[in-house]
Structure formats: structure tokens, C-alpha cells
Scaffold this motif. Structure first.
Motif: not given
Length: 313
Positions: A149-164
Motif C-alpha cells: 500500500e505504501g508504494l501506491m501512486k496517484k492514478g492507481l486504485n486497490a483494495y487490501p489483501l493482508y498485512r505482512e
């Protein structure tokens, strides 16, 4: 009922006369003659050679008819493709990940997807560092990407999967018997900063390709200097093999350790007191059309991770 140029010219070609073509189509002869006249005005040339019996199409007429046939074939193929695509019978999905993460987390969801939709080609050949994946998605080189998640950039969308979280691995030897513990399904590991710093720095640290800064980070954390093994290794499985051989220590992602037998010859410490726990997400480019198949595959990957203790968020 109106007829297309393809139907009318085909009838004239087959019947050899306006009368025969009109009867075959169920229209009047004047209607057919007027239609051909309008078509000839549009094409600026003669379509039907009226001097021959039976009638023939001119060179222009033949070209026009063949063009209409090709167009009709393309339209039919397009309609068929659209129907197959809508019903998930065909398609192509590229996933930006890497082999180790694919083995550890993507296999259950992708396997179920392929069973349900065998006509859709799923490409898992992209071998990427997590840091590379955002730009790959933004460039349209993959439909789905797995990253932090910390590598996400503007223009991307996502949903979380798990904590690592990260674990620190040392050889399972008598010398390290009081450092960490063996890999376990309960995810219970002593903390890195509670271990004997002198023992932690005894072996050199095996590096990944992109994170040499971690040597200094760990040195500062324990107050003693870590040295580097003169080697860079990208694959976690290979890093664990070297740790198990007794020549080095290494940092590894907890969720990726499971498939590797070398883990049984290693001991592990939790590094959450030094390196932050990361949220793994499945991401896509929000400015690019995401197909129904791609959305379903994302859901299946998420569902495939449910119930696996190490993946709960």
C-alpha cells in the motif's frame, strides 16, 4: 423491409437479372433498379453491366460486393467476440507480481478462476520487484498488480489483501539456539530488538537487489555494525537456502516463507519493531478500463486468501 447492398448485389449476381433478383428478395423490380442506380451514383461508376445476359457485376461491382462481404464478416466476428467477452469465454489478463508471491498467495484464486473461465488467458510471466509494479500499471503493461500500500501512486486504485511483516532469519544452529524460533503456523516469534545484538551481527547480512540501506538501518537499531555478504540475491527461497547453510543472515517477508523447505533449518525473529508491517494490496490503473474478468479475478484472489491465518488483515 429494406435490404442491404450486400444482399441485393448477391441476389443480382446469383440470379443474373433484376427480375430474378427482385423475385428472390420479394421486392419489385423498379425498387431494385432504383437502389442500384443510387449505389452507382454514390460509387461514381457502373456497378452492374446491363449489356450482358445474364447480368454481371462490373469490376467495380465485384470489388464493392467483396468489400461488403468482408465488412459483414468483421461485424459478425466482432459481435461474436463481444458476446464471448461479455460471457467471460475469451480475454487476456496480465498480472504484475513475482514468482514467489504468486506461489505464496495467488495460486488458489487464479486456479479457481482458470477452472471457471478456461477461455481467458492469465499471464503470470511478469517478474517484478514491488517497487516497479506501480509504474507498470500506470503504463498499461499489466491489468492487475500486487504491491505494498505504501508504494501506491496517484492514478492507481486497490483494495487490501493482508498485512505482512518482515522476519529476520538466522541458521538453526547450536550457536543461535537462543535467538528467535523456528517457523510456525501460529506466527509467534520473539522480537528482533530483544535478541542478543552481538549474536545478530556475527554473520554478514545477505542483501536483496534494492535494499542495501537496511544494513545501516539494522546497525543503528541494535547499536552494533552489521556487515554485508558480498552477494545480492533476489529470490527469497535462495536467500533462505544460504541462511540455512550457515554463512549469513537475511531479511524475509513472512507470508512468502511457507513453500520453502529451507525454512526448517532457519530461526526467525519478528522485525516489526524495526521495519513497519506492510499492507499488501491488489491494484489496478483507475484511468484504464478494468474488464469484468479482471474484477472477478481480483475478487477470487481475495477470496482465495480467506481463512489462511498468515494472510488475515
Amino acid at each position: 423491409m429494406g435490404f442491404s447492398a450486400l444482399e441485393i448485389l448477391t441476389a443480382i449476381e446469383d440470379e443474373g437479372s433484376f427480375r430474378g433478383a427482385a423475385e428472390a428478395l420479394g421486392v419489385t423490380q423498379p425498387y431494385l433498379s432504383q437502389f442500384v442506380q443510387r449505389l452507382e451514383n454514390e460509387c461514381q461508376g457502373t456497378i452492374v453491366d446491363r449489356t450482358n445476359r445474364p447480368l454481371r457485376l462490373t469490376e467495380l461491382g465485384q470489388f464493392y460486393l467483396e468489400s461488403r462481404r468482408r465488412i459483414a464478416m468483421i461485424e459478425t466476428e466482432t459481435s461474436r467476440f463481444c458476446a464471448d467477452y461479455a460471457h467471460l469465454q475469451i480475454g487476456h489478463i496480465r498480472i504484475a507480481s513475482n514468482g514467489e508471491r504468486t506461489n505464496a498467495m495467488l495460486v488458489p484464486g487464479v486456479s479457481e478462476f482458470v477452472r471457471r473461465y478456461p477461455g481467458i488467458h492469465v499471464e503470470l510471466t511478469l517478474e517484478n520487484h514491488l517497487e516497479e509494479i506501480p509504474d507498470i500499471l500506470l503504463a498499461g503493461k499489466a491489468e492487475i498488480g500486487v504491491l505494498f500500500e505504501g508504494l501506491m501512486k496517484k492514478g492507481l486504485n486497490a483494495y487490501p489483501l493482508y498485512r505482512e511483516r518482515y522476519l529476520f532469519a538466522v541458521p538453526d544452529t547450536e550457536f543461535f539456539a537462543d535467538v528467535g524460533c523456528r517457523y510456525n503456523e501460529e506466527r509467534q516469534y520473539p522480537k528482533f530488538l530483544d535478541a542478543d545484538s552481538k549474536k545478530l551481527t556475527t554473520l554478514p547480512l545477505l542483501q536483496t537487489v534494492l535494499h542495501h540501506e537496511r544494513t545501516l538501518l539494522l546497525s543503528r537499531a541494535v547499536g552494533r555494525e552489521f556487515t554485508n555478504l558480498n552477494m545480492d540475491v533476489r529470490q527469497l527461497g535462495t536467500r533462505l537456502e544460504f541462511v540455512a547453510s550457515g554463512i549469513c543472515s537475511a531479511i524475509c517477508q513472512e507470508s512468502l516463507i511457507g513453500p520453502y523447505a529451507a525454512r526448517t533449518n532457519c530461526r526467525f525473529l519478528s522485525m516489526e519493531d524495526v521495519l513497519p508491517i506492510q499492507t499488501v494490496v491488489i491494484a489496478w490503473n483507475e484511468h484504464v478500463y478494468q474488464s469484468r474478468a479482471s474484477k472477478i479475478l481480483c475478487e477470487m484472489i481475495k477470496e482465495g486468501l480467506k481463512g489462511q491465518k498468515q494472510y488475515k488483515i
